[in-house]
Design an enzyme around this catalytic site. Structure first.
Site, short mmCIF file in Angstrom:
data_model
loop_
_atom_site.label_atom_id
_atom_site.label_comp_id
_atom_site.label_asym_id
_atom_site.label_seq_id
_atom_site.Cartn_x
_atom_site.Cartn_y
_atom_site.Cartn_z
N THR A 143 47.08 51.08 78.63
CA THR A 143 47.78 49.84 78.96
C THR A 143 49.25 50.08 79.29
O THR A 143 49.98 50.68 78.49
CB THR A 143 47.69 48.87 77.76
OG1 THR A 143 46.30 48.70 77.44
CG2 THR A 143 48.32 47.53 78.08
N GLU A 144 49.67 49.62 80.45
CA GLU A 144 51.08 49.70 80.89
C GLU A 144 51.59 51.14 80.89
O GLU A 144 52.79 51.37 80.75
CB GLU A 144 51.99 48.82 80.01
CG GLU A 144 51.55 47.36 79.91
CD GLU A 144 51.86 46.56 81.17
OE1 GLU A 144 52.46 47.12 82.11
OE2 GLU A 144 51.50 45.36 81.21
#
Lengths: 407, 414
Positions: A143-144
C-alpha cells in the site's frame, strides 16, 4: 538497453457515510457515493484508458506491455457498480501482455500493525487475481509503496514473490540510480524495483502544469529522456496511479494523446523495449543492496508515513482499529470482519491528515470530508458501533480469548 | 506621506464589552505600533458639556494615538446588538453602571442620539487635522458622512456587523437605511470577512470592487499569561463553554438543544453560558424546560480575569452563531488552548482550518461533534495544537498594514 516498466495502481476505497453518535445501524458505507465515484471514474478513466491500452497492445503486436495492481476493494466495487470495467481488465489479461501485481486486498497498512492480517490480505488478494485474471502475482507492491527492509523480509517469508516495488527516494538511493535492479538486505532471492520518481511524476503530477518549463510534455520529448537512460541503467520504472489518465489529468490536457504516441516513440529506438515488473526481475541481476531501515512511501514531498500516521488522531484511530482484531475475528461474524477490513483501507487515515499547508491541494482533492477532524469523528463513531457489536456478538469472553490467542 | 486618520470608534480599555470594542482597540493599537497617526473619537457616557466641548482624556496609552471623548450615550452594541430591545426590561436591568443623569438610553431616541453624536463629532473635528475618516459600524456613519461632506476628506467605513447579522430577516428599516447610506457615501468599505463582504454587496447593492476584506486579529499581549496552562484534569466534569452576548444573533438556544442531545450520550458534562443579553432569561427558561437546568450554568457578563478563568476551565468552546461577521472569540479561546466548534455562518469559519464547523441549526451534528471532542483526547489535542498555532497568525499588525494600504489607495498615494 532501456526497458520501460509501467505499473499502474488501481484503487477506490469504500467511503464511509456520515455516521454520528446517534446512529446505531450497521450500514457504515456510503453506497450511493461509492457507486457514483466508481461509475464516474470508470467513464473518465478506466474504460477509455483500458480501451486505449488494448489498442496499443494490439497495434504493437506484443511489444507494448503494462502491469496493474488492482486492490480487492476496487475489484469488489467494479463487480457491483461497474462490471464492464472488470470485463475490460479481463480482456487486457487475455492479451498476455499485462501483468497483475499482488498487494493487500483492502489497500491497508496492516504490515505495520498486524503480520497475521497482512498475510491474510495478501492471500485473499492473490486468490482474487487468480480467479479473475488467471494469473498468480509474482511481484508485490505494498500500500502506497510503504517499504523497509522488514517488509522485504516478511514478503520473502510469505513466499511466492520474486520482487517488491518501492519508491526510488533520494535518501535511500544516495548517489545510485533507480534505473537498476536492487536487492534488499537479509533476503535470498527477492529483488527490489525502484520507482523513477522524476519521470513518473512528470506524467502523474507535472503533465498539465503550465508553469513547468517542460510543458507541454509530448511523447517525443519523454522518449528522449528515456533514451538518455541507455548506458546508465536497464529499466525506467514508471509507477503511476491509473486515475492519472482522464481523472487527475483530464482528457483536455492531452494525456491520452501522450499515451497513444508513447509506445511508438519509445520503440523507435531499437535499444528500448517495454517489460513488465516480473520480466525486469527476470532479465536483470541486482546491481547492489539497498538498505532501507526506515519506512518510505511514495506520498508527498516527505516520502514517509506522515500522510497517514502524522498526527495523534490518525495514530489513535488506527491503533483502536487494530486493537479490535482479536475480538472481530473471535466473533465469527463475517459481516463484522468485512466491515473491519474495509475500515483498514489507508484512505480513511489519509482523510485525517492535517498537513494541509504543504501538500494541501492533493489532499483536498481526494478528500470527501470538509476537514480531517470531521473524518476522524466519523471514523471513530463507526468504530464505536463496530466495537459494541464485537462485545455483544462474541460467544463469551473466555471463548473469544481462547480463539484469539495466536498459536 | 504620513496619513492622519480620524477614527470614529468604540471602547477603550478597561471597558470593553465585546467584539466591536475589541476590534477597534486592537486595530488602533496595531496602527500605533506601525507609527500611523490616529485621532480616536470615543463615545462616552457622562454629563453633557456645554457646547459639546470635548473632554480630553489625557492619554490613550498608545504613541501616535490621541483620544477624544465624545459625550454620548451610544454604546457599542446598541443594547445587545438590537436597538429595539432597548425597551426590554431585562436589558435595562442588566446595565447597572448607567448613570441616572446621563442622556436617555436609546430605543425610540436612538436616531436622535446618533445625530447628536454627529453634531459633536463635527465640532471636535473643526480643530483637528486629518486626511481620512474611518468610521466603525452604522452608529458612526451619519457622523462620518457629514464630516466627509464638510471637510472634503475621503470616508472609509468599516463594517463589523450588519443589521442582517443582528436581526436576521426582521431588519430595522431605519438602521438599514443608515448602513446603506454610509456604505454608498464611503469611498471605500472594509468588511471583516468575505462572509460580511457578500452581505454588503448583495443586501446593500454595493459594487463589489468597492469592498475590501481585512480580517481581525488577536492581541498577543494577553496571550503571554495565557500560554499552555492546561485545564485541571482533577475536575470530574468536562466543560463546554458558550461565551458571548446572549442574543438571537449568537444562537444560544441551539447551544442548549445540542447540550440536551450531548447529555443523552455523556453524563459528566457541564455547559457554561457566559454573557448577558436580551435572550438571557428566555435562555434560562429554555434550559429548565429542556430538563437540563442542573447541567447549565449562567455566569452573566464576565470581564478581565473571569474571562480568562472561564476559558481555562473549558474543554471546548462553542460558537453557535446564526450570523457572525467575524468571530474573535474562537481565536481567543484557541489562545487559551481551548479547541473550538464554530458556526459555518461566520467570517472566521471561512479562514480558520483547525476548527470544527457546523451549521448552527444542525443540532445533532453539533452534539455529535461536542461528544467527539469530549470522548477523544487525540481530537482535542490536535485541534488545540494546530488551532492555537493558526490563531496566533491573526495579527492585528497585519490588519493595520492592510488598512494602511486601503488609505493609500483612497488617497492615491504610492
Amino acid at each position: 538497453m532501456a526497458s520501460v516498466c509501467f505499473y499502474f495502481q488501481v484503487h477506490q476505497p469504500y467511503r464511509l457515510r456520515h455516521y454520528t453518535i446517534f446512529d446505531s445501524d450497521t450500514n457504515y458505507f456510503d453506497e450511493h457515493k461509492n457507486a457514483q465515484v466508481c461509475r464516474k471514474v470508470a467513464g473518465k478513466c478506466y474504460l477509455p484508458t483500458n480501451q486505449l491500452m488494448l489498442d496499443l497492445i494490439r497495434r504493437h503486436e506484443g511489444r507494448f506491455k503494462v502491469a496493474y495492481s488492482i486492490t480487492g476493494a476496487v475489484l469488489d466495487q467494479f463487480k457491483e457498480y461497474a462490471p464492464e470495467v472488470l470485463a475490460s481488465f479481463q480482456e487486457l489479461a487475455e492479451t498476455g501482455c499485462v501483468e497483475f501485481l499482488g498487494e493487500t486486498y483492502y489497500h491497508s497498512l496492516s504490515f505495520l500493525f498486524s503480520p497475521r492480517e497482512f498475510a491474510a490480505q495478501i492471500d485473499a488478494h492473490r486468490k482474487a487475481v487468480q480467479e479473475l485474471f488467471g494469473q498468480t502475482p509474482r511481484i508485490f507492491r505494498n500500500t502506497e509503496l510503504v517499504y523497509n527492509n522488514a517488509l522485504a523480509e516478511t514478503i520473502e517469508q510469505i513466499g511466492g514473490f520474486d520482487a517488491v516495488l518501492a519508491e526510488g527516494a533520494d535518501h535511500i538511493l544516495g548517489w545510485r540510480s533507480p534505473n537498476f535492479v536492487y536487492r534488499p538486505p537479509n533476503t535470498q532471492h527477492l529483488k527490489l524495483l525502484l520507482k523513477n520518481y522524476r519521470l513518473s511524476d512528470d506524467i502523474a503530477f507535472r503533465f498539465s502544469n503550465r508553469g513547468w518549463r517542460e510543458w507541454p510534455l509530448r511523447a517525443e520529448k519523454f522518449s528522449q529522456w528515456v533514451n538518455a537512460v541507455n548506458g546508465n541503467g536497464y529499466t525506467v520504472n514508471l509507477f503511476v496511479d491509473y486515475e492519472t489518465f482522464g481523472e487527475h489529468q483530464w482528457e483536455d490536457t492531452g494525456i491520452f494523446e501522450f499515451l497513444r504516441q508513447l509506445p511508438t516513440e519509445i520503440l523507435q529506438n531499437p535499444d528500448n523495449d517495454f517489460k513488465t515488473p516480473s520480466e525486469v526481475a527476470d532479465a536483470y541481476e541486482a546491481a547492489d543492496v539497498v538498505d532501507v531501515p526506515h519506512l518510505v512511501s511514495w506520498a508527498d514531498t516527505e516520502r514517509d508515513l506522515s500522510a497517514w500516521l502524522g498526527n495523534p488522531m490518525q495514530n489513535n484511530a488506527i491503533h483502536e482499529l487494530y486493537n479490535l482484531e482479536h475480538m472481530v475475528k473471535a466473533s465469527g461474524d463475517p459481516d463484522l470482519l468485512d466491515s473491519w477490513r474495509k475500515l483498514q483501507t489507508s484512505d480513511h487515515f489519509y482523510y485525517m491528515c492535517t498537513k494541509w499547508f504543504a501538500d494541501g491541494d492533493v489532499h483536498k482533492y481526494f478528500n470527501p470530508y470538509d476537514s480531517p477532524y470531521d473524518s476522524y469523528i466519523n471514523f471513530m463513531n463507526v468504530l464505536d458501533n463496530l466495537r459494541s457489536r464485537c462485545a455483544t456478538g462474541a460467544p463469551s469472553r473466555q471463548d473469544s480469548l481462547l480463539v484469539a490467542t495466536p498459536a | 506621506m504620513k496619513i492622519k486618520t480620524l477614527m470614529l470608534g468604540w471602547e477603550f480599555p478597561p471597558y470593553i464589552s465585546g467584539g466591536l470594542g475589541t476590534a477597534c482597540y486592537g486595530l488602533t493599537k496595531a496602527m500605533s505600533h506601525l507609527g500611523m497617526e490616529v485621532t480616536f473619537l470615543l463615545p462616552r457616557m457622562g454629563p453633557v458639556r456645554l457646547g459639546g466641548k470635548p473632554e480630553v482624556i489625557p492619554e490613550s496609552g498608545l504613541p501616535h494615538v490621541r483620544l477624544h471623548a465624545v459625550s454620548s450615550s451610544l454604546v457599542a452594541y446598541g443594547r445587545y446588538g438590537n436597538p429595539r430591545s432597548a425597551q426590554h426590561a431585562v436589558a435595562k436591568a442588566a446595565q447597572p453602571e448607567e448613570p441616572p443623569e446621563g442622556p436617555s438610553p436609546y430605543g425610540p431616541n436612538i436616531c436622535e442620539e446618533i445625530h447628536r453624536y454627529a453634531t459633536r463629532v463635527m465640532k471636535i473635528a473643526e480643530s483637528e487635522e486629518f486626511d481620512v475618516i474611518h468610521a466603525h459600524d452604522w452608529m458612526t456613519f451619519p457622523a462620518g458622512i457629514a464630516l466627509a461632506a464638510h471637510s472634503g476628506k475621503p470616508l472609509v467605513v468599516q463594517v463589523h456587523s450588519t443589521e442582517f447579522d443582528r436581526s436576521g430577516e426582521h431588519v430595522n428599516q431605519s438602521v438599514y437605511d443608515i448602513e446603506r447610506q454610509g456604505m454608498h457615501a464611503a469611498t471605500r468599505i472594509i468588511a471583516v470577512s468575505n462572509y460580511t463582504r457578500n452581505i454588503v454587496v448583495n443586501r446593500y447593492s454595493v459594487p463589489p470592487e468597492k469592498v475590501e476584506v481585512v480580517y481581525n486579529g488577536i492581541d498577543f499581549s494577553d496571550s503571554a499569561d495565557a500560554a499552555p496552562v492546561q485545564a485541571t484534569s482533577s475536575k470530574n466534569d468536562k466543560v463546554v463553554l458558550f461565551l458571548g452576548r446572549i442574543t438571537m444573533q449568537k444562537g444560544p438556544e441551539y447551544f442548549l438543544y445540542a447540550a440536551k442531545r450531548v447529555l443523552e450520550k455523556e453524563k459528566n458534562v457541564k455547559f457554561v453560558m457566559a454573557g448577558d443579553g436580551d435572550r438571557l432569561y428566555g435562555t434560562i427558561d429554555l434550559a429548565a424546560w429542556l430538563g437540563i437546568g442542573h447541567k447549565v450554568f449562567f455566569t452573566r457578563f464576565l470581564r478581565g480575569q473571569d474571562v480568562a478563568r472561564a476559558y481555562r476551565m473549558a474543554d471546548l468552546y462553542v460558537m453557535p452563531s446564526v450570523s457572525e461577521p467575524f468571530g474573535i472569540a474562537p481565536l481567543e479561546a484557541l489562545q487559551y488552548n481551548v479547541p473550538v466548534l464554530i458556526s459555518k455562518s461566520s467570517g472566521i469559519a471561512e479562514t480558520l482550518q483547525n476548527a470544527l464547523k457546523v451549521d448552527f441549526w444542525d443540532i445533532d451534528e453539533m452534539a455529535n461533534k461536542i461528544v467527539a471532542v469530549l470522548r477523544h483526547p487525540p481530537l482535542q489535542e490536535t485541534l488545540r495544537t494546530n488551532g492555537r498555532k493558526e490563531a496566533l497568525r491573526f495579527r492585528w499588525e497585519d490588519s493595520a498594514a492592510k488598512v494602511n494600504e486601503v488609505y493609500r489607495r483612497v488617497l492615491n498615494v504610492a
